[in-house]
Write a protein that holds these residues in place. Structure first.
Motif, PDB file in Angstrom:
ATOM      1  N   PHE A  25       0.798  -1.212   0.000  1.00 20.71           N
ATOM      2  CA  PHE A  25       0.000   0.000   0.000  1.00 20.71           C
ATOM      3  C   PHE A  25       0.833   1.266   0.000  1.00 20.71           C
ATOM      4  CE2 PHE A  25       0.404   1.582   4.285  1.00 20.71           C
ATOM      5  CZ  PHE A  25       0.655   0.473   5.046  1.00 20.71           C
ATOM      6  N   ILE A  26       2.109   1.183  -0.307  1.00 20.75           N
ATOM      7  CA  ILE A  26       2.914   2.407  -0.377  1.00 20.75           C
ATOM      8  C   ILE A  26       3.480   2.619  -1.764  1.00 20.75           C
ATOM      9  CG2 ILE A  26       3.519   2.283   2.031  1.00 20.75           C
ATOM     10  CD1 ILE A  26       6.275   1.323   1.208  1.00 20.75           C
ATOM     11  N   THR A  27       2.854   2.035  -2.777  1.00 19.35           N
ATOM     12  CA  THR A  27       3.354   2.190  -4.131  1.00 19.35           C
ATOM     13  C   THR A  27       3.010   3.544  -4.712  1.00 19.35           C
ATOM     14  OG1 THR A  27       1.353   1.107  -4.920  1.00 19.35           O
ATOM     15  CG2 THR A  27       3.301  -0.263  -4.595  1.00 19.35           C
ATOM     16  N   GLY A  28       2.173   4.293  -4.039  1.00 17.21           N
ATOM     17  CA  GLY A  28       1.868   5.620  -4.521  1.00 17.21           C
ATOM     18  C   GLY A  28       0.891   6.277  -3.566  1.00 17.21           C
ATOM     19  N   CYS A  29       0.654   7.587  -3.763  1.00 15.13           N
ATOM     20  CA  CYS A  29      -0.275   8.294  -2.918  1.00 15.13           C
ATOM     21  C   CYS A  29      -1.688   8.032  -3.389  1.00 15.13           C
ATOM     22  CB  CYS A  29       0.004   9.798  -2.970  1.00 15.13           C
ATOM     23  SG  CYS A  29       1.545  10.247  -2.179  1.00 15.13           S
ATOM     24  N   TYR A 243       8.483   8.136   3.804  1.00 15.17           N
ATOM     25  CA  TYR A 243       7.269   8.830   4.239  1.00 15.17           C
ATOM     26  C   TYR A 243       7.621  10.268   4.592  1.00 15.17           C
ATOM     27  CZ  TYR A 243       4.558   4.517   4.731  1.00 15.17           C
ATOM     28  OH  TYR A 243       3.886   3.349   4.502  1.00 15.17           O
ATOM     29  N   LEU A 244       6.650  11.145   4.418  1.00 14.46           N
ATOM     30  CA  LEU A 244       6.821  12.549   4.801  1.00 14.46           C
ATOM     31  C   LEU A 244       5.833  12.902   5.895  1.00 14.46           C
ATOM     32  CD1 LEU A 244       8.051  12.442   1.855  1.00 14.46           C
ATOM     33  CD2 LEU A 244       7.369  14.819   1.648  1.00 14.46           C
ATOM     34  N   LEU A 245       6.281  13.693   6.834  1.00  7.60           N
ATOM     35  CA  LEU A 245       5.412  14.284   7.846  1.00  7.60           C
ATOM     36  C   LEU A 245       5.540  15.790   7.759  1.00  7.60           C
ATOM     37  CD1 LEU A 245       3.575  14.252  10.321  1.00  7.60           C
ATOM     38  CD2 LEU A 245       5.588  13.880  11.731  1.00  7.60           C
ATOM     39  N   GLU A 246       4.431  16.445   7.437  1.00  7.87           N
ATOM     40  CA  GLU A 246       4.414  17.898   7.317  1.00  7.87           C
ATOM     41  C   GLU A 246       3.506  18.483   8.390  1.00  7.87           C
ATOM     42  OE1 GLU A 246       6.420  19.383   5.359  1.00  7.87           O
ATOM     43  OE2 GLU A 246       7.029  17.776   4.002  1.00  7.87           O
ATOM     44  N   TYR A 247       3.633  19.795   8.602  1.00  9.16           N
ATOM     45  CA  TYR A 247       2.881  20.463   9.654  1.00  9.16           C
ATOM     46  C   TYR A 247       2.113  21.650   9.093  1.00  9.16           C
ATOM     47  CZ  TYR A 247       5.520  17.661  12.956  1.00  9.16           C
ATOM     48  OH  TYR A 247       6.063  16.596  13.641  1.00  9.16           O
ATOM     49  N   ARG A 259       1.155  15.852  -5.314  1.00  9.84           N
ATOM     50  CA  ARG A 259       1.738  15.615  -6.633  1.00  9.84           C
ATOM     51  C   ARG A 259       3.138  15.027  -6.510  1.00  9.84           C
ATOM     52  NH1 ARG A 259       0.705  20.111  -8.341  1.00  9.84           N
ATOM     53  NH2 ARG A 259       2.656  21.220  -7.918  1.00  9.84           N
ATOM     54  N   TYR A 260       3.914  15.588  -5.628  1.00 11.52           N
ATOM     55  CA  TYR A 260       5.279  15.100  -5.404  1.00 11.52           C
ATOM     56  C   TYR A 260       5.259  13.650  -4.923  1.00 11.52           C
ATOM     57  CZ  TYR A 260       9.835  14.700  -3.067  1.00 11.52           C
ATOM     58  OH  TYR A 260      11.064  14.277  -2.640  1.00 11.52           O
ATOM     59  N   CYS A 261       4.391  13.346  -3.975  1.00  9.17           N
ATOM     60  CA  CYS A 261       4.287  11.977  -3.476  1.00  9.17           C
ATOM     61  C   CYS A 261       3.845  11.028  -4.578  1.00  9.17           C
ATOM     62  CB  CYS A 261       3.307  11.913  -2.311  1.00  9.17           C
ATOM     63  SG  CYS A 261       3.930  12.572  -0.763  1.00  9.17           S
ATOM     64  N   GLY A 262       2.871  11.436  -5.354  1.00  9.94           N
ATOM     65  CA  GLY A 262       2.381  10.584  -6.422  1.00  9.94           C
ATOM     66  C   GLY A 262       3.450  10.262  -7.444  1.00  9.94           C
ATOM     67  N   GLU A 263       4.306  11.220  -7.731  1.00 13.66           N
ATOM     68  CA  GLU A 263       5.371  11.017  -8.708  1.00 13.66           C
ATOM     69  C   GLU A 263       6.477  10.115  -8.183  1.00 13.66           C
ATOM     70  OE1 GLU A 263       6.599  14.983  -9.467  1.00 13.66           O
ATOM     71  OE2 GLU A 263       4.946  15.437 -10.855  1.00 13.66           O
ATOM     72  N   ASN A 264       6.616  10.043  -6.854  1.00 16.78           N
ATOM     73  CA  ASN A 264       7.752   9.324  -6.266  1.00 16.78           C
ATOM     74  C   ASN A 264       7.373   8.079  -5.469  1.00 16.78           C
ATOM     75  OD1 ASN A 264      10.334  11.099  -6.717  1.00 16.78           O
ATOM     76  ND2 ASN A 264       8.687  12.539  -6.207  1.00 16.78           N
TER      77      ASN A 264
END
Length: 277
Positions: A25-29, A243-247, A259-264
């Protein structure tokens, strides 16, 4: 606590990397990437309803028990447990036991001090007591914080001490995720041992920033974003999940992160606040 930094950055890193067993389940956003992953270190079992909409969650294990973890599993969740290997908070019940091994006060976290991870006494505690306690609860992986101690104290003893702790935790046969610690992670990648020690990285504030004094959230400096993007690209190429954690990302910035997550092939969580509730 989370939200650490290294390399003199104004704010810390967190990118969570997950091992191959959950890679399905981490192959894309997804359309709602924040629902795939959430970090909730500021809650206890009484607030477990906060986890309802998330498939992979990071919790503070000392606030839960084995029955709680079993229920989360029954609800289809993957549960990672937080371990602070590189620093020690004053509120921990074992603070007095190990305060003689602490180093400087942690900037922006005055109730916390860096740990001398080269000390066998601390290594044994993390591996044989904390690690065992949490593994016996049934958690699915360890979420390792504050390997940034390797940046602040750049000695072979500190680096090797961290490696010893991670090697020790591998005995429980569950994946390890490194929170922050780009200096440590980069050295492990350079030495070709990263994948033997941990399964992924967890990076904070690639796109967002935190003003600690005013408790406000904003947009990360472009130079910082570029640095982190280059770093996590290297981690990805090394075979580590990211994984990214943003605030407090605004809707417009969230779309950019999507978009960035989907591309990577990354997953990210947009936390409302530092408290991670």
């Amino acid at each position: 606590m989370m939200c650490r930094h290294s390399k003199g950055r104004n704010f810390g890193i967190i990118i969570l990397c997950i091992f191959v067993c959950v890679s399905a389940f981490i192959t894309g956003c997804s359309d709602n990437p924040q629902k795939d992953y959430g970090v909730f270190l500021g809650i206890n079992a009484d607030n477990a309803d906060r986890l309802n909409d998330y498939r992979l969650v990071v919790i503070e294990p000392s606030e839960f028990n084995a029955d709680h973890i079993q229920k989360l599993h029954a609800d289809g969740k993957t549960v990672y447990g937080y371990i602070n290997v590189g620093a020690l908070e004053e509120y921990r019940p074992y603070y007095d036991r190990f305060k003689h091994l602490t180093l400087d006060v942690y900037e922006n976290w005055e109730d916390e001090r860096w740990m001398d991870v080269s000390c066998p006494e601390w290594q044994a505690f993390v591996v044989n007591e904390l690690g065992k306690q949490y593994a016996d609860m049934g958690i699915d992986g360890f979420f390792i914080d504050n390997t940034d101690v390797c940046y602040h104290y750049q000695t072979d003893d500190i680096y090797n001490g961290l490696c010893s702790i991670l090697k020790g935790l591998k005995v429980y046969d569950i994946p390890l995720i490194i929170n922050g610690g780009d200096t440590f992670v980069s050295k492990c990648m350079d030495e070709g041992i990263a994948l033997s020690l941990f399964s992924g990285i967890n990076q904070e504030s690639v796109f967002t920033s935190i003003d600690f004094e005013n408790k406000a959230y904003g947009v990360q400096q472009k130079s910082e974003t570029l640095y982190y993007q280059n770093y996590i690209a290297e981690a990805k190429s090394c075979g580590l999940a990211v994984y990214l954690l943003e605030y407090g990302a605004s809707p417009a910035l969230a779309k950019e992160i999507d978009r960035y997550c989907g591309e990577n092939g990354f997953i990210w969580y947009n936390a409302e606040s530092l408290e991670l509730r």
